[in-house]
Design a protein around this motif. Structure first.
Motif, PDB file in Angstrom:
ATOM      1  N   LEU A 196       8.134  -5.701  -4.500  1.00 21.49           N
ATOM      2  CA  LEU A 196       7.692  -6.953  -4.151  1.00 21.49           C
ATOM      3  C   LEU A 196       5.949  -7.113  -3.789  1.00 21.49           C
ATOM      4  O   LEU A 196       5.487  -8.066  -4.223  1.00 21.49           O
ATOM      5  N   LEU A 197       5.569  -5.951  -3.286  1.00 25.69           N
ATOM      6  CA  LEU A 197       4.228  -6.062  -3.038  1.00 25.69           C
ATOM      7  C   LEU A 197       3.588  -5.740  -4.267  1.00 25.69           C
ATOM      8  O   LEU A 197       2.326  -6.209  -4.468  1.00 25.69           O
ATOM      9  N   PHE A 198       4.018  -4.940  -5.365  1.00 19.52           N
ATOM     10  CA  PHE A 198       3.257  -4.915  -6.614  1.00 19.52           C
ATOM     11  C   PHE A 198       2.995  -6.160  -7.378  1.00 19.52           C
ATOM     12  O   PHE A 198       2.156  -6.488  -7.714  1.00 19.52           O
ATOM     13  N   ARG A 199       4.228  -7.026  -7.293  1.00 21.95           N
ATOM     14  CA  ARG A 199       4.146  -8.351  -7.958  1.00 21.95           C
ATOM     15  C   ARG A 199       3.091  -9.302  -7.456  1.00 21.95           C
ATOM     16  O   ARG A 199       2.352 -10.034  -7.993  1.00 21.95           O
ATOM     17  N   LYS A 200       3.287  -9.134  -5.850  1.00 20.52           N
ATOM     18  CA  LYS A 200       2.136  -9.865  -5.071  1.00 20.52           C
ATOM     19  C   LYS A 200       0.623  -9.377  -5.588  1.00 20.52           C
ATOM     20  O   LYS A 200      -0.086 -10.352  -5.777  1.00 20.52           O
ATOM     21  N   LEU A 216       5.525  -4.429 -14.858  1.00 20.98           N
ATOM     22  CA  LEU A 216       6.129  -3.066 -15.113  1.00 20.98           C
ATOM     23  C   LEU A 216       7.211  -2.953 -15.797  1.00 20.98           C
ATOM     24  O   LEU A 216       8.160  -3.462 -15.968  1.00 20.98           O
ATOM     25  N   ALA A 217       7.050  -1.804 -16.885  1.00 18.99           N
ATOM     26  CA  ALA A 217       8.215  -1.645 -17.739  1.00 18.99           C
ATOM     27  C   ALA A 217       9.185  -0.772 -16.801  1.00 18.99           C
ATOM     28  O   ALA A 217       8.885  -0.486 -15.824  1.00 18.99           O
ATOM     29  N   GLU A 218      10.512  -0.715 -17.368  1.00 15.51           N
ATOM     30  CA  GLU A 218      11.767  -0.089 -16.419  1.00 15.51           C
ATOM     31  C   GLU A 218      11.290   1.312 -16.127  1.00 15.51           C
ATOM     32  O   GLU A 218      11.659   1.506 -14.966  1.00 15.51           O
ATOM     33  N   PHE A 224       7.239   3.970  -9.883  1.00 14.48           N
ATOM     34  CA  PHE A 224       6.844   3.352  -8.519  1.00 14.48           C
ATOM     35  C   PHE A 224       7.611   3.722  -7.498  1.00 14.48           C
ATOM     36  O   PHE A 224       7.356   3.815  -6.296  1.00 14.48           O
ATOM     37  N   MET A 225       9.002   3.533  -7.923  1.00  7.31           N
ATOM     38  CA  MET A 225       9.813   3.685  -6.623  1.00  7.31           C
ATOM     39  C   MET A 225      10.197   5.242  -6.091  1.00  7.31           C
ATOM     40  O   MET A 225      10.458   5.560  -4.907  1.00  7.31           O
ATOM     41  N   ARG A 237      -2.105  -1.368  -3.635  1.00  9.63           N
ATOM     42  CA  ARG A 237      -2.762  -2.373  -3.878  1.00  9.63           C
ATOM     43  C   ARG A 237      -4.143  -1.961  -5.026  1.00  9.63           C
ATOM     44  O   ARG A 237      -4.591  -2.553  -5.797  1.00  9.63           O
ATOM     45  N   ASN A 238      -4.937  -0.855  -4.719  1.00 13.01           N
ATOM     46  CA  ASN A 238      -6.010  -0.247  -5.263  1.00 13.01           C
ATOM     47  C   ASN A 238      -5.409   0.100  -6.585  1.00 13.01           C
ATOM     48  O   ASN A 238      -6.205  -0.266  -7.698  1.00 13.01           O
ATOM     49  N   ILE A 239      -4.461   0.642  -6.763  1.00 11.00           N
ATOM     50  CA  ILE A 239      -3.871   0.983  -8.306  1.00 11.00           C
ATOM     51  C   ILE A 239      -3.534  -0.111  -8.983  1.00 11.00           C
ATOM     52  O   ILE A 239      -3.987  -0.261 -10.118  1.00 11.00           O
TER      53      ILE A 239
END
Length: 398
Positions: A196-200, A216-218, A224-225, A237-239
């Protein structure tokens, strides 16, 4: 009673992303204690978003129409922290050319947020304890006792019990600050919020730099997880911003993502990795090249006094800078340095990465690397502390 709708409204108002129960409990607790005029201590690792909660408390308190002042205690030099907080009299020290109000005088009737409170010197801790006990303080260089009515909300990423046991923080002050504690969970305990944060963030940077959002690819989602995110939301956020700027492909694979993530050991500590270090240093070198070009342009502009000449020189030189290919190269660790991309100024312009944004980003990263210590940050950037302080104010990096 705090309802789910109340929590949702708070999230929308303050831009808080996430549905983890621990996050909702923290928001509920902040709203519950907001109307009661007691001190609050917010704890959690660096980058977990502690700065939002004093704002939530202030906005839902009886002091909401008065001042809210945020102070980063770790970013103010030890020699000036007392003056910043409590003010000083004219002539109290070299450079004190006039009386100055401190934050506790300016914020009378409102809320003061003391971020990184664990970094306060012991002498300042004694002064702060007096404010908490009876609302009194004395300006530096004065003998006059003054009164203030402020609510103090403090935050720290330190283990305060350990700091007290080691004699680095006053026990009586700790108990005064710790009337109510709000603990924020690290990002690794908010698995359902990571994507959720990544998409935002990816959407925000797409809008900011006027480019398609990265996805993000699968296999990248799995990375990420499973990553531990030692820098929490700030690191994520920085990445996301770095990938948005430097990657031409809008789909991020696991290999691409790993080149931006520092390796971690079992204790959640960074493991030195030559490829990642090379990539990061070269990206920052690119930023510095851009900033050097900006500095030279500004100096040349300022040397032309007549407005007409200045405008003329800008028209001539700025297109030249934009059309000049930068010879910096960005290596791709995932490809074992087999492929090299030449980064041109045109691509930077097309991605709308302004020089101001590059400068702001480099200063922000330097502050993060040095845990907000401005002296160390200024030394790293090879600028004066005064210039750094001005830039922090200019770019709202407090």
């Amino acid at each position: 009673m705090i309802t789910d709708t109340d929590i949702l409204n708070i999230k929308q108002r303050f831009g808080i992303i996430g549905n983890t129960p621990a996050l909702s409990r923290a928001i509920t607790r902040a709203m519950q204690i907001a109307p009661f005029d007691i001190s609050v201590l917010i704890t959690g690792e660096s980058g977990t978003g502690k700065e939002f909660f004093p704002q939530i408390i202030h906005a839902n308190s009886l002091r909401k129409h008065n001042k809210y002042i945020a102070v980063n205690c770790g970013a103010i030099p030890e020699g000036t922290i007392d003056s910043e907080l409590f003010g000083h009299e004219k002539g109290a020290f070299t450079g004190a050319l006039a009386d100055r109000k401190g934050y506790f005088e300016e914020g009378n009737g409102g809320t003061i947020f003391l971020d990184e409170v664990g970094e306060l010197p012991m002498t300042t801790q004694a002064r702060l304890l007096r404010v908490l006990e009876n609302g009194e303080f004395i300006k530096v260089g004065s003998s006059k006792v003054q009164k203030t009515d402020v609510r103090i909300v403090a935050a720290t990423n330190l283990d305060m019990e350990k700091a007290v046991a080691e004699g680095k923080f006053r026990e009586d002050l700790f108990y005064r600050l710790n009337t109510v504690r709000i603990e924020l969970p690290p990002l690794r305990e908010r698995k359902e919020d990571i994507l959720l944060l990544f998409r935002k963030f990816s959407t925000d940077f797409a809008e900011k730099y006027r480019m398609p959002a990265i996805q993000l690819a699968e296999d990248a989602k799995q990375v990420f997880m499973s990553y531990r995110w030692p820098g929490n939301i700030r690191q994520l956020r920085n990445i996301t911003e770095q990938i948005s700027i430097f990657e031409t492909s809008r789909e991020v694979t696991a290999d691409i993502l790993r080149s931006y993530l520092p390796l971690m050991d079992e204790q959640n500590l960074p493991v030195p990795n030559r490829d990642n270090i090379m990539l990061q240093s070269e990206k920052e070198m690119l930023y510095k090249i851009i900033l050097d070009m900006r500095k030279e342009l500004d100096e040349l502009k300022s040397s032309i006094q007549e407005p007409g000449h200045k405008e003329h020189i800008s028209k001539i030189i700025e297109p030249e800078i934009r059309n000049t290919a930068l010879t910096a190269v960005v290596h791709k660790p995932s490809e074992q340095f087999d492929n090299i991309e030449t980064v041109h100024a045109e691509s930077i312009e097309s991605n709308a990465v302004s020089l101001e944004e590059a400068e702001k980003d480099m200063i922000r990263k330097a502050l993060e690397r040095n845990n907000g210590k401005r002296k160390k940050c200024a030394e790293e950037l090879k600028i004066s502390e005064r210039t750094l302080y001005r830039k922090i104010k200019e770019y709202n990096l407090e």
